[in-house]
Scaffold this active site. Structure first.
Site, short mmCIF file in Angstrom:
data_model
loop_
_atom_site.label_atom_id
_atom_site.label_comp_id
_atom_site.label_asym_id
_atom_site.label_seq_id
_atom_site.Cartn_x
_atom_site.Cartn_y
_atom_site.Cartn_z
NE ARG A 1 -14.31 -59.30 35.83
CZ ARG A 1 -13.16 -59.91 35.53
NH1 ARG A 1 -13.11 -61.22 35.41
NH2 ARG A 1 -12.06 -59.19 35.38
CG ASN B 1 -11.74 -60.67 29.04
OD1 ASN B 1 -12.35 -60.26 30.02
ND2 ASN B 1 -11.98 -60.25 27.81
CG ASP C 1 -19.77 -57.00 19.61
OD1 ASP C 1 -19.36 -57.50 20.70
OD2 ASP C 1 -19.01 -56.45 18.80
CG ASP D 1 -25.23 -57.29 50.17
OD1 ASP D 1 -24.22 -56.88 49.53
OD2 ASP D 1 -25.15 -58.16 51.06
CG ASP E 1 -19.82 -57.94 49.34
OD1 ASP E 1 -20.03 -59.16 49.36
OD2 ASP E 1 -20.74 -57.10 49.29
CB THR F 1 -22.93 -60.74 51.65
OG1 THR F 1 -22.87 -59.41 51.09
CG2 THR F 1 -23.07 -60.64 53.15
CG HIS G 1 -16.37 -55.13 41.97
ND1 HIS G 1 -15.23 -54.37 41.85
CD2 HIS G 1 -16.50 -55.76 40.78
CE1 HIS G 1 -14.72 -54.53 40.64
NE2 HIS G 1 -15.48 -55.36 39.97
CB THR G 2 -22.41 -56.33 45.89
OG1 THR G 2 -23.07 -56.99 46.97
CG2 THR G 2 -23.29 -56.50 44.66
N GLY H 1 -19.05 -52.52 22.03
CA GLY H 1 -20.49 -52.73 22.20
C GLY H 1 -20.87 -54.16 22.56
N PRO I 1 -11.17 -51.93 32.35
CG PRO I 1 -12.72 -51.24 33.95
CD PRO I 1 -12.63 -51.82 32.58
C1 HEM Z 1 -14.82 -50.03 37.74
C2 HEM Z 1 -13.90 -50.72 37.13
C3 HEM Z 1 -13.75 -52.20 37.34
C4 HEM Z 1 -12.60 -52.85 37.57
C5 HEM Z 1 -11.22 -52.23 37.66
C6 HEM Z 1 -12.91 -54.24 37.75
C7 HEM Z 1 -11.98 -55.23 37.99
C8 HEM Z 1 -12.28 -56.53 38.36
C9 HEM Z 1 -11.31 -57.54 38.71
C10 HEM Z 1 -9.81 -57.37 38.67
C11 HEM Z 1 -12.00 -58.65 39.08
C12 HEM Z 1 -11.41 -59.99 39.55
C13 HEM Z 1 -11.10 -60.86 38.36
C14 HEM Z 1 -10.31 -62.09 38.69
O1 HEM Z 1 -9.90 -62.25 39.84
O2 HEM Z 1 -10.08 -62.90 37.79
C15 HEM Z 1 -13.40 -58.35 38.96
C16 HEM Z 1 -14.42 -59.22 39.26
C17 HEM Z 1 -15.74 -58.95 39.07
N1 HEM Z 1 -16.26 -57.80 38.50
FE1 HEM Z 1 -15.27 -56.12 38.08
N2 HEM Z 1 -14.25 -54.41 37.61
C18 HEM Z 1 -14.81 -53.20 37.36
C19 HEM Z 1 -16.15 -52.95 37.11
C20 HEM Z 1 -17.13 -53.91 37.11
C21 HEM Z 1 -18.47 -53.71 36.67
C22 HEM Z 1 -19.00 -52.43 36.03
C23 HEM Z 1 -19.14 -54.88 36.89
C24 HEM Z 1 -20.58 -55.22 36.60
C25 HEM Z 1 -21.55 -54.36 36.63
C26 HEM Z 1 -18.20 -55.79 37.48
C27 HEM Z 1 -18.52 -57.06 37.91
C28 HEM Z 1 -17.61 -57.95 38.46
C29 HEM Z 1 -18.00 -59.21 39.06
C30 HEM Z 1 -19.42 -59.69 39.25
C31 HEM Z 1 -16.81 -59.85 39.42
C32 HEM Z 1 -16.67 -61.24 40.05
C33 HEM Z 1 -16.66 -62.26 38.91
C34 HEM Z 1 -16.58 -63.71 39.33
O3 HEM Z 1 -16.66 -64.04 40.50
O4 HEM Z 1 -16.42 -64.53 38.39
N3 HEM Z 1 -16.98 -55.19 37.58
N4 HEM Z 1 -13.54 -57.05 38.51
#
Ligand code: HEM
Ligand SMILES: *[C@@H]1O[C@H](CO)[C@@H](O)[C@H](O)[C@H]1NC(C)=O
Ligand SMILES: *[C@@H]1O[C@H](CO)[C@@H](O)[C@H](O)[C@H]1NC(C)=O
Length: 319
Positions: free
Chosen positions: A64, A96, A76, A247, A240, A242, A195-196, A74, A165
């Site tokens: 993330r 963040n 950076d 996955d 999710d 897992t 989000h897997t 970018g 987003p």
């Molecule tokens: C499509 C729009 C997206 C939205 C609205 C979004 C939003 C979020 C939010 C709200 C969380 C939880 C943060 C928290 O509870 O503090 C999260 C977690 C996460 N997001 Fe996204 N996300 C998006 C796209 C992505 C993308 C493109 C990736 C990577 C390719 C990603 C990877 C992750 C990961 C791995 C977590 C878990 C992080 C952790 O456990 O520390 N997300 N996301």
């Protein structure tokens, strides 16, 4: 017969063009550190492996971190710049604040790299490689990260607020957010598959579990038990079933109306991206390939190259 040896203006301008191109073609390349820091990639990989051994979730957090770096002006390293009394960076932006993790892992890897090859490996490259290595360690696909990004000397909280987003977005808003960075709807769906892995805080999915109607009722009530209407903002739930394995369960869950965020379920809610979610549910290899391709594309967003930016000595502050 006279034969001129003076190059024509046409030839001269062609030469000039080629020279200028050569000078300005500071581009990312796979072997950027092969002479200047041959162990760079293995040092980063072992730092990632030990961080994930200490806490599996860290793999998700590092993935993330790269996304949140790249979508704001970018890839950076801007997200790594810490706030000071006179400087506000991206870490306290809406998406963040109290949310990004992994900064210490990057700092530890950077310290090892500085002792081997001082002033050579950028923080932005460390983040990009760490995201790839994390994905691989958790069972996901690999991609060949190009190298040579340099680090920003500034960061922008407002750009972070505008570009990262929110989990409340609907499909049109998600498509528009990703298209601003050159991604198609299919790439949006593939990247959302990130989000897997990982966990999320109650505050990010509360509105969905209490107010959305396109949610499995048992799934909603189970989440309500750990995420009350008020309070418990930082209570965690897996992204999710897992969350330590990369996955395609994320997509399978969307088919069952078990997307955690409003923005997750928006990808499978009777709209134009339904068929992509179905493809990734039934063909995990297509998801893996599309994810890797889209991550490579993301990692190439707006790098600073050549003489732009700097190689920070400490990722948290400008030299
Ligand atoms: C499509 C729009 C997206 C939205 C609205 C979004 C939003 C979020 C939010 C709200 C969380 C939880 C943060 C928290 O509870 O503090 C999260 C977690 C996460 N997001 Fe996204 N996300 C998006 C796209 C992505 C993308 C493109 C990736 C990577 C390719 C990603 C990877 C992750 C990961 C791995 C977590 C878990 C992080 C952790 O456990 O520390 N997300 N996301
Ligand atoms: C970030 O979170 C802290 C701690 O919860 C809070 O005090 C602060 O107001 C937040 N900052 C912003 C800019 O939202
Ligand atoms: C759900 O919607 C109602 C009515 O719009 C609103 O008052 C309430 O704050 C919302 N609850 C959550 C958790 O978003």
């Amino acid at each position: 017969m006279m034969k001129t040896t003076i190059p024509s203006p046409f030839i001269l301008s062609c030469l000039l063009f080629l020279i200028l191109c050569g000078l300005s073609s500071a581009q990312l390349s796979a072997n950027f550190y092969s002479k200047s820091c041959p162990n760079a990639l293995s040092i980063i990989k072992s730092g990632v492996i030990s961080a994930i051994q200490a806490e599996t979730r860290m793999g998700a957090s590092l993935l993330r971190l790269h996304f949140h770096d790249c979508f704001v002006n970018g890839c950076d390293g801007s997200i790594l710049l810490d706030d000071t009394p006179t400087f506000t960076g991206e870490q306290t932006s809406k998406a963040n604040n109290n949310s990004i993790r992994g900064l210490n892992v990057i700092d530890n890897i950077k310290a090892k790299l500085e002792s081997c090859c001082p002033g050579v490996v950028s923080c932005a490259d460390i983040v990009a490689v760490a995201a790839r290595d994390s994905t691989v360690v958790l069972g996901g696909p690999s991609w060949n990260v190009l190298l040579g990004r340099r680090d920003s000397t500034t960061a922008s909280k407002s750009a972070a607020d505008n570009n990262l987003p929110a989990p409340t977005l609907n499909l049109n808003q998600l498509i528009s957010s990703f298209s601003k960075h050159g991604f198609s709807a299919r790439e949006l769906v593939a990247l959302s598959g990130g989000h897997t892995i990982g966990k999320a805080r109650c505050t990010t999915f509360r509105a969905r579990i209490y107010n959305d109607t396109n949610i499995d009722p048992l799934f909603a009530s189970a989440l309500q038990a750990i995420c009350p209407q008020s309070g418990g903002d930082n209570n965690l739930t897996p992204m999710d079933p897992t969350p330590t394995t990369f996955d395609n369960c994320y997509f399978r869950d969307l088919l069952k109306q078990k997307g955690l965020f409003h923005s997750d379920q928006a990808l499978y809610n009777g709209g134009s991206t339904d068929s992509i979610v179905e493809t990734y549910t039934f063909n995990p290899f297509i998801f893996a390939k599309d994810f890797a391709d889209a991550m490579l594309k993301m990692s190439n967003l707006g790098p600073l190259t050549g003489t732009r930016g700097q190689i920070r000595k400490n990722c948290g502050k400008v030299n």
